[in-house]
Design a protein around this motif. Structure first.
Motif, PDB file in Angstrom:
ATOM      1  N   GLU A 113     -52.850  54.570 -44.096  1.00 30.11           N
ATOM      2  CA  GLU A 113     -52.732  56.022 -44.212  1.00 30.11           C
ATOM      3  C   GLU A 113     -52.418  56.685 -42.883  1.00 30.11           C
ATOM      4  O   GLU A 113     -51.718  57.683 -42.822  1.00 30.11           O
ATOM      5  CB  GLU A 113     -54.025  56.607 -44.779  1.00 30.11           C
ATOM      6  CG  GLU A 113     -54.244  56.247 -46.243  1.00 30.11           C
ATOM      7  CD  GLU A 113     -55.568  56.766 -46.762  1.00 30.11           C
ATOM      8  OE1 GLU A 113     -56.300  57.369 -45.927  1.00 30.11           O
ATOM      9  OE2 GLU A 113     -55.865  56.578 -47.945  1.00 30.11           O
ATOM     10  N   ASP A 142     -48.035  63.228 -46.129  1.00 26.29           N
ATOM     11  CA  ASP A 142     -49.079  64.180 -46.491  1.00 26.29           C
ATOM     12  C   ASP A 142     -49.136  65.333 -45.485  1.00 26.29           C
ATOM     13  O   ASP A 142     -49.265  66.488 -45.865  1.00 26.29           O
ATOM     14  CB  ASP A 142     -50.432  63.482 -46.561  1.00 26.29           C
ATOM     15  CG  ASP A 142     -50.524  62.527 -47.746  1.00 26.29           C
ATOM     16  OD1 ASP A 142     -51.351  61.623 -47.692  1.00 26.29           O
ATOM     17  OD2 ASP A 142     -49.741  62.698 -48.686  1.00 26.29           O
ATOM     18  N   SER A 155     -48.397  69.110 -46.575  1.00 29.10           N
ATOM     19  CA  SER A 155     -49.536  69.997 -46.361  1.00 29.10           C
ATOM     20  C   SER A 155     -50.311  69.509 -45.140  1.00 29.10           C
ATOM     21  O   SER A 155     -50.681  68.328 -45.076  1.00 29.10           O
ATOM     22  CB  SER A 155     -50.445  70.003 -47.600  1.00 29.10           C
ATOM     23  OG  SER A 155     -51.561  70.819 -47.399  1.00 29.10           O
TER      24      SER A 155
END
Length: 263
Positions: free
Chosen positions: A163, A169, A173
């Motif tokens: 991640e 992401d 946002s």
């Protein structure tokens, strides 16, 4: 292009530049992606600008149909949009950093500190309970529990590592929404596209694309831009843009009142 179109283009450019404020957003961009490398920052900047462009152009091109679908009058939109734009400009004037979200960080930090304290107490209790349970378990059960924890811990670390290497992401946002295509920007773009002719609509689209390119360039050169201009100059520029937004918002409210009541 006649004088009316030139005046319309200048009005759209000034208003959208003030509400988007690419220079002031460089500091926000750096705070969000400051721990990423150069290539990843470029990727995040490009994707956030593309997503922001799609959102804004979608509202610009479909604004009339949205009005018809929800039976929204132009005057009501001008009053509501004007109040929102005035509120954003007022916050930019009053905040220390020159951005609407500049004063909320300290409160969030205090809340996070309190949450972290309560979480630490809970974690201590959980760890004590787990330790007591392990003492009561047989040796084989302890071995299986330890292996499971090791596997789970390794899996969590692997997922976190994956991640952390991503950027989509962050690009969507908070960068694309609401930093680039926030409510004020959407309302401003839709206001210029409302009852606009084909040429005026094309002008709004071109200006949105130009400002998105400028925003991308500011994001890519954010570190050098902040170092060159300095935080104080960026704050002064942001407050000037906030003052312009407050005036634009007041003008929209007055136009909406005039359209509704003929005053």
């Amino acid at each position: 292009m006649n004088s009316d179109m030139v005046q319309f283009a200048l009005q759209v450019f000034v208003t959208l530049t003030a509400i988007m404020n690419p220079i002031a957003k460089t500091t926000i961009f750096m705070s969000v992606v400051g721990d990423k490398d150069g290539e990843e920052q470029k990727h995040i900047a490009l994707k956030s600008c593309i997503v922001g462009t799609i959102i804004l152009l979608g509202f610009v091109l479909l604004g009339k149909y949205i009005f018809q679908m929800f039976s929204i009058t132009i005057s009501a939109f001008q009053i509501t949009g004007g109040l929102l734009i005035f509120y954003i400009g007022f916050n930019m004037l009053m905040s220390k950093s020159g951005t609407p979200t500049g004063d909320s960080d300290s409160d969030n930090d205090n809340d996070n500190d309190n949450d972290s304290d309560s979480d630490s107490d809970k974690n201590k209790k959980v760890n004590n309970n787990e330790a007591q349970a392990e003492l009561n378990q047989p040796a084989t059960a302890k071995t299986n529990t330890t292996e499971t924890k090791k596997k789970t811990t390794f899996g969590e670390k692997l997922n976190r590592a994956k991640e952390s290497k991503k950027g989509p992401d962050l690009a969507i946002s908070p960068l694309a929404i609401p930093i680039i295509a926030g409510p004020g920007t959407i309302v401003t773009a839709m206001n210029h596209a409302t009852n606009a002719s084909f040429i005026q609509m094309a002008i709004v689209v071109v200006i949105v694309l130009v400002l998105m390119v400028v925003t991308y360039l500011c994001f890519v050169a954010s570190e050098r831009l902040v170092a060159f201009l300095g935080q104080n100059l960026i704050t002064v520029f942001s407050k000037l843009m906030g003052f312009i937004l407050a005036i634009m918002g007041s003008s929209l409210v007055l136009a909406g009142i005039h359209g509704s009541f003929g005053i």
